[in-house]
Design a protein around this motif. Sequence first.
Motif, PDB file in Angstrom:
ATOM      1  N   LEU A 149     -47.444 132.884 -65.873  1.00 34.04           N
ATOM      2  CA  LEU A 149     -46.279 133.591 -65.346  1.00 34.04           C
ATOM      3  C   LEU A 149     -45.256 133.839 -66.448  1.00 34.04           C
ATOM      4  O   LEU A 149     -44.776 134.960 -66.634  1.00 34.04           O
ATOM      5  N   PHE A 150     -44.955 132.804 -67.202  1.00 29.66           N
ATOM      6  CA  PHE A 150     -43.941 132.889 -68.258  1.00 29.66           C
ATOM      7  C   PHE A 150     -44.360 133.888 -69.341  1.00 29.66           C
ATOM      8  O   PHE A 150     -43.587 134.759 -69.728  1.00 29.66           O
ATOM      9  N   SER A 151     -45.594 133.788 -69.816  1.00 31.10           N
ATOM     10  CA  SER A 151     -46.077 134.686 -70.880  1.00 31.10           C
ATOM     11  C   SER A 151     -46.208 136.124 -70.396  1.00 31.10           C
ATOM     12  O   SER A 151     -45.884 137.066 -71.132  1.00 31.10           O
ATOM     13  N   SER A 152     -46.672 136.306 -69.164  1.00 26.89           N
ATOM     14  CA  SER A 152     -46.809 137.657 -68.608  1.00 26.89           C
ATOM     15  C   SER A 152     -45.455 138.338 -68.510  1.00 26.89           C
ATOM     16  O   SER A 152     -45.296 139.495 -68.906  1.00 26.89           O
ATOM     17  N   LEU A 153     -44.481 137.613 -67.978  1.00 24.92           N
ATOM     18  CA  LEU A 153     -43.146 138.202 -67.832  1.00 24.92           C
ATOM     19  C   LEU A 153     -42.498 138.424 -69.188  1.00 24.92           C
ATOM     20  O   LEU A 153     -41.731 139.375 -69.358  1.00 24.92           O
ATOM     21  N   ASN A 154     -42.798 137.568 -70.147  1.00 22.12           N
ATOM     22  CA  ASN A 154     -42.287 137.762 -71.502  1.00 22.12           C
ATOM     23  C   ASN A 154     -42.784 139.092 -72.075  1.00 22.12           C
ATOM     24  O   ASN A 154     -42.040 139.837 -72.695  1.00 22.12           O
ATOM     25  N   THR A 155     -44.038 139.400 -71.832  1.00 26.22           N
ATOM     26  CA  THR A 155     -44.615 140.658 -72.303  1.00 26.22           C
ATOM     27  C   THR A 155     -44.071 141.843 -71.500  1.00 26.22           C
ATOM     28  O   THR A 155     -43.694 142.867 -72.079  1.00 26.22           O
ATOM     29  N   LEU A 195     -41.275 142.108 -69.775  1.00 26.09           N
ATOM     30  CA  LEU A 195     -39.851 142.331 -70.014  1.00 26.09           C
ATOM     31  C   LEU A 195     -39.548 142.594 -71.486  1.00 26.09           C
ATOM     32  O   LEU A 195     -38.386 142.686 -71.869  1.00 26.09           O
ATOM     33  N   ARG A 196     -40.585 142.662 -72.301  1.00 26.44           N
ATOM     34  CA  ARG A 196     -40.462 142.938 -73.734  1.00 26.44           C
ATOM     35  C   ARG A 196     -39.502 141.970 -74.412  1.00 26.44           C
ATOM     36  O   ARG A 196     -38.585 142.359 -75.111  1.00 26.44           O
ATOM     37  N   LYS A 197     -39.704 140.711 -74.118  1.00 32.26           N
ATOM     38  CA  LYS A 197     -38.940 139.607 -74.698  1.00 32.26           C
ATOM     39  C   LYS A 197     -37.460 139.635 -74.330  1.00 32.26           C
ATOM     40  O   LYS A 197     -36.657 138.932 -74.910  1.00 32.26           O
ATOM     41  N   PHE A 238     -35.753 138.269 -71.807  1.00 31.73           N
ATOM     42  CA  PHE A 238     -35.852 137.325 -70.693  1.00 31.73           C
ATOM     43  C   PHE A 238     -34.469 137.051 -70.129  1.00 31.73           C
ATOM     44  O   PHE A 238     -33.838 136.047 -70.439  1.00 31.73           O
ATOM     45  N   GLU A 239     -33.989 137.936 -69.299  1.00 33.02           N
ATOM     46  CA  GLU A 239     -32.707 137.724 -68.665  1.00 33.02           C
ATOM     47  C   GLU A 239     -32.735 138.348 -67.275  1.00 33.02           C
ATOM     48  O   GLU A 239     -33.618 139.132 -66.941  1.00 33.02           O
ATOM     49  N   LYS A 240     -31.757 137.977 -66.487  1.00 27.32           N
ATOM     50  CA  LYS A 240     -31.708 138.364 -65.078  1.00 27.32           C
ATOM     51  C   LYS A 240     -31.732 139.884 -64.906  1.00 27.32           C
ATOM     52  O   LYS A 240     -32.475 140.401 -64.076  1.00 27.32           O
ATOM     53  N   LYS A 241     -30.933 140.592 -65.672  1.00 27.64           N
ATOM     54  CA  LYS A 241     -30.845 142.043 -65.526  1.00 27.64           C
ATOM     55  C   LYS A 241     -32.195 142.712 -65.777  1.00 27.64           C
ATOM     56  O   LYS A 241     -32.624 143.584 -65.017  1.00 27.64           O
ATOM     57  N   ALA A 242     -32.867 142.311 -66.834  1.00 28.54           N
ATOM     58  CA  ALA A 242     -34.167 142.901 -67.161  1.00 28.54           C
ATOM     59  C   ALA A 242     -35.190 142.597 -66.066  1.00 28.54           C
ATOM     60  O   ALA A 242     -35.999 143.454 -65.699  1.00 28.54           O
ATOM     61  N   LEU A 243     -35.144 141.375 -65.523  1.00 28.36           N
ATOM     62  CA  LEU A 243     -36.069 141.003 -64.452  1.00 28.36           C
ATOM     63  C   LEU A 243     -35.819 141.859 -63.218  1.00 28.36           C
ATOM     64  O   LEU A 243     -36.763 142.359 -62.601  1.00 28.36           O
ATOM     65  N   LEU A 244     -34.559 142.043 -62.856  1.00 23.97           N
ATOM     66  CA  LEU A 244     -34.237 142.854 -61.685  1.00 23.97           C
ATOM     67  C   LEU A 244     -34.600 144.324 -61.904  1.00 23.97           C
ATOM     68  O   LEU A 244     -35.034 145.004 -60.972  1.00 23.97           O
ATOM     69  N   ASP A 245     -34.433 144.812 -63.133  1.00 26.88           N
ATOM     70  CA  ASP A 245     -34.785 146.197 -63.436  1.00 26.88           C
ATOM     71  C   ASP A 245     -36.287 146.444 -63.334  1.00 26.88           C
ATOM     72  O   ASP A 245     -36.714 147.555 -63.035  1.00 26.88           O
ATOM     73  N   ASP A 256     -54.868 134.197 -67.420  1.00 25.43           N
ATOM     74  CA  ASP A 256     -54.784 134.863 -68.714  1.00 25.43           C
ATOM     75  C   ASP A 256     -53.669 135.907 -68.661  1.00 25.43           C
ATOM     76  O   ASP A 256     -53.780 136.899 -67.935  1.00 25.43           O
ATOM     77  N   PRO A 257     -52.583 135.690 -69.408  1.00 24.01           N
ATOM     78  CA  PRO A 257     -51.442 136.611 -69.341  1.00 24.01           C
ATOM     79  C   PRO A 257     -51.780 138.057 -69.717  1.00 24.01           C
ATOM     80  O   PRO A 257     -51.226 138.994 -69.143  1.00 24.01           O
ATOM     81  N   GLU A 258     -52.680 138.260 -70.668  1.00 24.37           N
ATOM     82  CA  GLU A 258     -53.041 139.620 -71.084  1.00 24.37           C
ATOM     83  C   GLU A 258     -53.701 140.397 -69.954  1.00 24.37           C
ATOM     84  O   GLU A 258     -53.431 141.588 -69.756  1.00 24.37           O
ATOM     85  N   VAL A 259     -54.560 139.719 -69.197  1.00 24.19           N
ATOM     86  CA  VAL A 259     -55.220 140.364 -68.056  1.00 24.19           C
ATOM     87  C   VAL A 259     -54.193 140.700 -66.981  1.00 24.19           C
ATOM     88  O   VAL A 259     -54.212 141.795 -66.405  1.00 24.19           O
ATOM     89  N   VAL A 260     -53.276 139.767 -66.729  1.00 21.15           N
ATOM     90  CA  VAL A 260     -52.238 139.994 -65.718  1.00 21.15           C
ATOM     91  C   VAL A 260     -51.377 141.185 -66.090  1.00 21.15           C
ATOM     92  O   VAL A 260     -51.107 142.068 -65.271  1.00 21.15           O
ATOM     93  N   VAL A 261     -50.958 141.249 -67.353  1.00 19.44           N
ATOM     94  CA  VAL A 261     -50.101 142.350 -67.798  1.00 19.44           C
ATOM     95  C   VAL A 261     -50.839 143.681 -67.696  1.00 19.44           C
ATOM     96  O   VAL A 261     -50.278 144.675 -67.228  1.00 19.44           O
ATOM     97  N   SER A 262     -52.092 143.713 -68.107  1.00 15.53           N
ATOM     98  CA  SER A 262     -52.833 144.978 -68.058  1.00 15.53           C
ATOM     99  C   SER A 262     -53.031 145.451 -66.623  1.00 15.53           C
ATOM    100  O   SER A 262     -53.005 146.647 -66.354  1.00 15.53           O
TER     101      SER A 262
END
Length: 192
Positions: free
Chosen positions: A98-104, A106-108, A110-117, A139-145
Motif C-alpha cells: 500500500l505504502f509503495s504503491s501510493l508513493n508511486t 502520488l509521485r512521491k 505523500f500528503e493529504k492534498k495529493a491523496l485527495l486529488d 507487488d507494488p509495481e503490479v498494483v500501480v500498473s
Amino acid sequence: MEDFLLEPSLFSIKAIAILDNDGNRLLAKYYDSGKFPNIKEQRKFEKFLFKKTVKASNEIIMLDGLTILYRSSVDLFFYVMGSSYENELLLLSALDCLFSSLNTILRKEFEKKALLDHMDIVLLALDEICDNGILMESDPEVVVSRAQLRLDDLPIAEQTVAHVQAGLRAKMDATTALVQSAKEQLKWSLLK
C-alpha cells in the motif's frame, strides 16, 4: 490444557485505514462487520487508534484484539489491521505494498492534498491489494500498473470536462510543436 487450532483462512485483513494528522478518516475499508458493525463504531475506533499511535515510534501495536501495523508519512497515517493471531509478515507485506504503491501513484508527494486529488486511483489501488479482507496482491509495481487509468481508454461519456480539456490541450500543443518544427525545417532548407 486443550490445544487451540485455528481453521486456515484467506480472510486475513480486518481493515485498512488512512488517517490525516488530526486522526480524521481520509479512506477506510472495514472487512469485518462483526468487529466494526457501523460507521460510528469505526470512527470511535479510529480516534482511539490514532491517540495510541500518533506519538509512538513503533510499527506494530496490539489493540482491542487486533494486530495493527502502521506507518506515517508527512501528514498521513496508514493502518493495516488483522486479528490477534494473524501473521504479522502478511500484514506487513500488505502495508508495504500500500505504502509503495501510493508513493508511486502520488509521485512521491505523500500528503493529504495529493491523496485527495488522486482518490480515484488510490481506491483502485486499494481494491487491487485487498478484496473483502483477502490479500490479492503484494507487488507494488503490479498494483500501480493495474490502477493507472489511461484517459484514452475511457469512453467519452465517462470523461469529465477537465479530462477532455486536458486531452485537447495536449493535442493542440503537439500540433503547434509540429507546425513550428515544419517552419524551422522549411526556413533552414530555403537558407541553404
